[in-house]
Write an enzyme that holds these catalytic residues in place. Structure first.
Site, PDB file in Angstrom:
ATOM      1  N   ASN A 106       7.993  -1.936  -6.225  1.00 55.19           N
ATOM      2  CA  ASN A 106       6.958  -1.321  -5.212  1.00 55.19           C
ATOM      3  C   ASN A 106       5.880  -2.687  -5.134  1.00 55.19           C
ATOM      4  OD1 ASN A 106       5.253   0.005  -3.370  1.00 55.19           O
ATOM      5  ND2 ASN A 106       4.384   1.380  -4.956  1.00 55.19           N
TER       6      ASN A 106
ATOM      7  N   LYS B  33       3.838  -2.282  -2.624  1.00 54.50           N
ATOM      8  CA  LYS B  33       2.594  -1.926  -2.138  1.00 54.50           C
ATOM      9  C   LYS B  33       1.961  -2.777  -0.930  1.00 54.50           C
ATOM     10  CE  LYS B  33       1.345  -0.293  -6.517  1.00 54.50           C
ATOM     11  NZ  LYS B  33       0.220   0.452  -7.327  1.00 54.50           N
TER      12      LYS B  33
ATOM     13  N   HIS C 168       3.851   8.903  -3.118  1.00 55.06           N
ATOM     14  CA  HIS C 168       3.125   7.981  -4.161  1.00 55.06           C
ATOM     15  C   HIS C 168       1.966   8.333  -4.367  1.00 55.06           C
ATOM     16  CE1 HIS C 168       1.460   4.370  -5.930  1.00 55.06           C
ATOM     17  NE2 HIS C 168       2.763   4.122  -6.434  1.00 55.06           N
TER      18      HIS C 168
ATOM     19  N   GLU D  85      -0.820   6.740  -4.499  1.00 53.74           N
ATOM     20  CA  GLU D  85      -2.040   6.101  -3.736  1.00 53.74           C
ATOM     21  C   GLU D  85      -1.890   6.638  -2.321  1.00 53.74           C
ATOM     22  OE1 GLU D  85      -0.520   2.087  -4.467  1.00 53.74           O
ATOM     23  OE2 GLU D  85      -1.316   2.362  -6.467  1.00 53.74           O
TER      24      GLU D  85
ATOM     25  N   GLU E   4       5.020   9.064 -12.531  1.00 50.67           N
ATOM     26  CA  GLU E   4       4.162   8.203 -12.434  1.00 50.67           C
ATOM     27  C   GLU E   4       2.780   8.835 -12.767  1.00 50.67           C
ATOM     28  OE1 GLU E   4       5.139   4.537 -10.094  1.00 50.67           O
ATOM     29  OE2 GLU E   4       4.318   5.643  -8.760  1.00 50.67           O
TER      30      GLU E   4
ATOM     31  N   GLY F 153      -1.301   0.648 -12.372  1.00 45.89           N
ATOM     32  CA  GLY F 153      -2.108  -0.643 -12.290  1.00 45.89           C
ATOM     33  C   GLY F 153      -3.178  -0.736 -13.274  1.00 45.89           C
TER      34      GLY F 153
ATOM     35  N   SER G 235       2.491   0.710 -15.073  1.00 48.83           N
ATOM     36  CA  SER G 235       2.197  -0.354 -15.864  1.00 48.83           C
ATOM     37  C   SER G 235       3.398  -0.844 -16.812  1.00 48.83           C
ATOM     38  CB  SER G 235       1.016  -0.162 -16.855  1.00 48.83           C
ATOM     39  OG  SER G 235       0.023  -0.067 -16.027  1.00 48.83           O
TER      40      SER G 235
END
Ligand code: PEP
Length: 254
Positions: A11, A13, A97, A99, A169, A175, A215
């Site tokens: 991904n 991003k 996702h 985010e 996730e 991250g 991660s």
């Protein structure tokens, strides 16, 4: 476990211009060319999809988008339809996702609509679920993930479920460099599979792939993939260079 073909997706991003994206996939393509037993997927930004799609033609890399809207066409300024993603060369689409949930108001209800619309044009959704740090620390992980799975996947047929991949996730691991341990991840993956078994046929839930994301890097992928219910990875930061992404994809060859 053998029945589930591993899937490793990068991904990207909001990173890479079109030429940078093409460069990255060109380098990755060479490094992973000999891998035949894993589905390898990259998810560039919308603007780079078409160019990356041309670059991976005939290779073993497939294309995903990072989001989608549920309508087919019309007055929805700034949005992209499932058909447009197909047209740009996508096979997969990441939906829900964390985010998007955190910064752009994505809800389980909008995720459901996006999955439905994507399936209708033959895209394969990658549904992201996962708990926040506070939810984990207060013992709510299983409740949160269960609600996400139930609400996002409510009412889908066996054929539709067959095309869906789940990405677990944990938000606290995205991250942050803080990976869930293989056992922490496996525990939730097994739980998700059990929940899937209660909303679809057992055979379907056993065949569905559940990726871990948070991660992932070349050093921890092997131990994660050794767990029986971890069928792949959704990789953010470590997918941004061909070297680390290819080393993740080639985790068996370490
Ligand atoms: C992600 O974006 O889905 C992700 C898991 O990011 P990272 O690998 O950087 O934690």
């Amino acid at each position: 476990m053998d029945m589930r073909r591993p899937i490793i997706a990068g991904n990207w991003k909001m990173n890479k211009t079109v030429s940078e994206a093409v460069d990255l996939v060109r380098q990755s393509k060479v490094l992973v060319a000999d891998i035949r037993d894993i589905d390898i997927v990259v998810a560039p930004t919308f603007t780079a999809l078409h160019a990356v799609s041309r670059e991976i033609k005939g290779s073993n890399i497939e294309l995903a988008a990072q989001d989608v809207f549920w309508e087919t066409s019309g007055a929805y300024t700034g949005e992209i339809s499932p058909l447009m993603l197909k047209d740009a060369g996508c096979r997969y689409v990441i939906i829900g996702h964390s985010e998007r949930r955190q910064y752009f108001g994505e809800t389980n209800e909008s995720v459901h609509k996006k999955i439905k619309a994507s399936l209708a044009v033959g895209l394969h959704p990658i549904l992201c679920v996962g708990e926040a740090l506070e939810e984990r620390e207060t013992g709510k992980t299983f409740d949160v993930v269960k609600i996400q799975v139930f609400q996002c996947l409510e009412g889908f047929s066996r054929e539709e479920m067959d095309k869906i991949t789940i990405a677990y996730e944990p938000i606290w691991a995205i991250g942050t460099g803080k990976t869930a341990t293989p056992l922490q991840a496996e525990e939730v993956h097994a739980f998700i599979r059990e929940q899937l078994g209660s909303i679809t046929h057992r055979q379907v839930s056993e065949a569905m792939r559940i990726q871990y994301g948070g991660s992932v890097n070349p050093d921890n992928i092997g131990d994660l993939m050794a767990e029986p219910n971890i069928d792949g990875a959704l990789v953010g930061g470590a997918s941004l260079t061909a070297d680390s992404f290819s080393r993740i994809v080639k985790f068996r060859k370490k």
